[in-house]
Scaffold this motif. Structure first.
Motif, short mmCIF file in Angstrom:
data_model
loop_
_atom_site.label_atom_id
_atom_site.label_comp_id
_atom_site.label_asym_id
_atom_site.label_seq_id
_atom_site.Cartn_x
_atom_site.Cartn_y
_atom_site.Cartn_z
N PRO A 14 -2.74 -13.52 80.42
CA PRO A 14 -1.39 -13.10 80.19
C PRO A 14 -0.47 -13.05 79.83
O PRO A 14 -0.47 -12.94 78.83
CB PRO A 14 -0.62 -14.54 80.26
CG PRO A 14 -1.57 -15.75 79.77
CD PRO A 14 -2.58 -14.91 79.89
N TRP A 15 0.46 -11.63 80.69
CA TRP A 15 1.41 -10.54 79.77
C TRP A 15 2.64 -12.02 79.03
O TRP A 15 3.55 -11.37 79.99
CB TRP A 15 1.02 -9.60 80.29
CG TRP A 15 1.79 -8.32 78.78
CD1 TRP A 15 1.76 -8.16 77.91
CD2 TRP A 15 2.68 -7.60 79.55
NE1 TRP A 15 2.44 -7.79 77.00
CE2 TRP A 15 2.86 -6.37 78.94
CE3 TRP A 15 2.81 -6.56 81.00
CZ2 TRP A 15 3.26 -5.23 78.34
CZ3 TRP A 15 4.04 -5.86 80.67
CH2 TRP A 15 4.25 -4.90 79.65
N ILE A 16 2.52 -12.79 78.24
CA ILE A 16 3.51 -12.97 78.19
C ILE A 16 4.76 -12.41 77.48
O ILE A 16 4.86 -11.82 75.99
CB ILE A 16 2.99 -14.53 76.66
CG1 ILE A 16 1.79 -15.37 77.56
CG2 ILE A 16 4.51 -15.67 76.12
CD1 ILE A 16 1.83 -15.72 76.29
N HIS A 17 5.87 -12.88 77.82
CA HIS A 17 7.23 -12.02 77.41
C HIS A 17 7.77 -13.66 76.65
O HIS A 17 8.71 -12.29 75.73
CB HIS A 17 8.05 -11.66 78.82
CG HIS A 17 7.38 -10.14 78.55
ND1 HIS A 17 8.38 -9.53 79.42
CD2 HIS A 17 6.15 -8.94 78.89
CE1 HIS A 17 7.63 -7.84 79.68
NE2 HIS A 17 6.62 -8.46 78.83
N ASP A 18 7.69 -14.71 76.98
CA ASP A 18 8.59 -15.31 76.32
C ASP A 18 8.59 -17.24 76.38
O ASP A 18 7.85 -16.68 77.69
CB ASP A 18 10.42 -15.03 76.73
CG ASP A 18 11.53 -15.77 76.26
OD1 ASP A 18 11.34 -16.70 74.97
OD2 ASP A 18 12.45 -15.84 76.59
N ALA A 19 8.67 -17.98 75.35
CA ALA A 19 8.27 -19.07 75.33
C ALA A 19 9.58 -19.84 74.76
O ALA A 19 9.34 -19.60 73.49
CB ALA A 19 6.70 -19.03 74.97
N PHE A 20 9.70 -21.23 75.45
CA PHE A 20 11.15 -21.86 74.47
C PHE A 20 10.54 -23.02 75.67
O PHE A 20 10.38 -23.65 76.69
CB PHE A 20 12.35 -21.10 74.86
CG PHE A 20 12.28 -21.15 76.93
CD1 PHE A 20 12.77 -21.67 77.57
CD2 PHE A 20 12.00 -19.78 77.58
CE1 PHE A 20 12.71 -21.42 78.63
CE2 PHE A 20 12.05 -19.57 78.58
CZ PHE A 20 12.76 -20.47 79.80
N PRO A 21 11.09 -24.14 74.92
CA PRO A 21 10.68 -25.42 75.00
C PRO A 21 11.83 -25.75 75.92
O PRO A 21 13.20 -25.79 76.19
CB PRO A 21 11.06 -26.11 73.73
CG PRO A 21 12.01 -25.85 72.67
CD PRO A 21 11.39 -24.24 73.04
N SER A 22 11.41 -26.87 76.81
CA SER A 22 12.77 -27.34 78.04
C SER A 22 12.98 -28.27 77.16
O SER A 22 13.04 -28.68 75.71
CB SER A 22 11.96 -28.53 78.52
OG SER A 22 11.49 -29.20 78.28
N ASN A 23 14.67 -27.92 77.67
CA ASN A 23 15.74 -28.99 76.35
C ASN A 23 14.62 -30.81 75.98
O ASN A 23 15.50 -30.88 74.94
CB ASN A 23 17.21 -29.89 77.00
CG ASN A 23 17.80 -28.01 77.19
OD1 ASN A 23 17.94 -27.34 76.80
ND2 ASN A 23 18.84 -28.07 78.74
#
Length: 237
Positions: A14-23
């Motif tokens: 996958p061409w990952i642009h962003d990653a972040f956790p849920s609240n």
């Protein structure tokens, strides 16, 4: 170009642009781009369009089923050919500094199971999400400063915290199907580009394992991996 972007070398990545956790720390969200929609002029980028066809496959959920311990004898020959962190690793300078977690025995999966046979969390999945942390150990060994000098070298060891299966907040393939007047997600080599911009970006999420190794047998829910991620006091990878 393949020397600069891993997706060009392996278009199933996958061409990952962003990653972040849920609240609440229960999921890690990923924003992915369909790289086949870049450089779409077939007169110039036909080789790219051909090479990056698997990018569309990553937008299609698949069903999988975990192989239970009592079923392993049935698949014994096939299981021997599967990758395992216990084998296939070469001793080199990098390996001496970063060791795998050899105590971890990853689950094995059956690909192509029917929806009825697939695990509940594996009915609409695509990626294996493995969570780990790095711990520092010290060991005696021959240092690389001089050939006859003995020194204590720090050693990094990867400790697996858990493994989950990814899921999609929505089914990209079904969304394309429901669009009025939609066309196939994989455009022809002659066409290259189309106006279906909704197939340019999609998302998937990795559920966070419920407990860390230290808290599996406790009732201290403040020590769960999800709560640690949600606190913002940790770095996840």
């Amino acid at each position: 170009d393949k020397g600069h972007c891993p997706v060009d070398a392996d278009p199933y990545l996958p061409w990952i642009h962003d990653a972040f956790p849920s609240n609440d720390g229960h999921h890690v969200e990923f924003i992915i781009s369909n790289k086949r929609r870049c450089n779409t002029d077939p007169k110039i980028f036909q080789s790219d369009l051909k090479n990056l066809e698997p990018q569309v496959a990553l937008m299609q959920p698949i069903p999988v089923k975990r192989i239970k311990s009592e079923e392993e004898d049935t698949f014994s020959d096939a299981l021997k050919k599967l990758w395992s962190p216990h084998r296939g690793r070469k001793n080199n300078q990098t390996e001496s500094l970063l060791a795998e977690d050899y105590s971890y025995d990853p689950p094995k999966y059956i690909l192509g199971a029917s929806l009825n046979d697939a695990d509940e969390d594996g009915k609409y999945t695509r990626f294996i999400c493995r969570f780990y942390t790095i711990i520092v150990e010290e060991e005696s060994g021959s240092g690389s400063i001089t050939s006859d000098q003995q020194t204590r070298l720090p050693k990094l060891r990867k400790l697996i915290l858990g493994e989950t299966l990814s899921n999609y907040p929505y089914n990209p393939e079904h969304a394309n199907y429901r669009k009025r007047g939609s066309k196939p997600m994989l455009t022809s080599m002659e066409q290259g580009h189309d106006e279906q911009i909704w197939n340019s970006v999609y998302t998937f999420r990795c559920p966070v394992p419920r407990f860390t190794e230290d808290s599996k047998n406790t009732t201290n829910h403040n020590n769960t991996l999800a709560s640690i991620i949600a606190s913002g006091k940790s770095v996840f990878r």
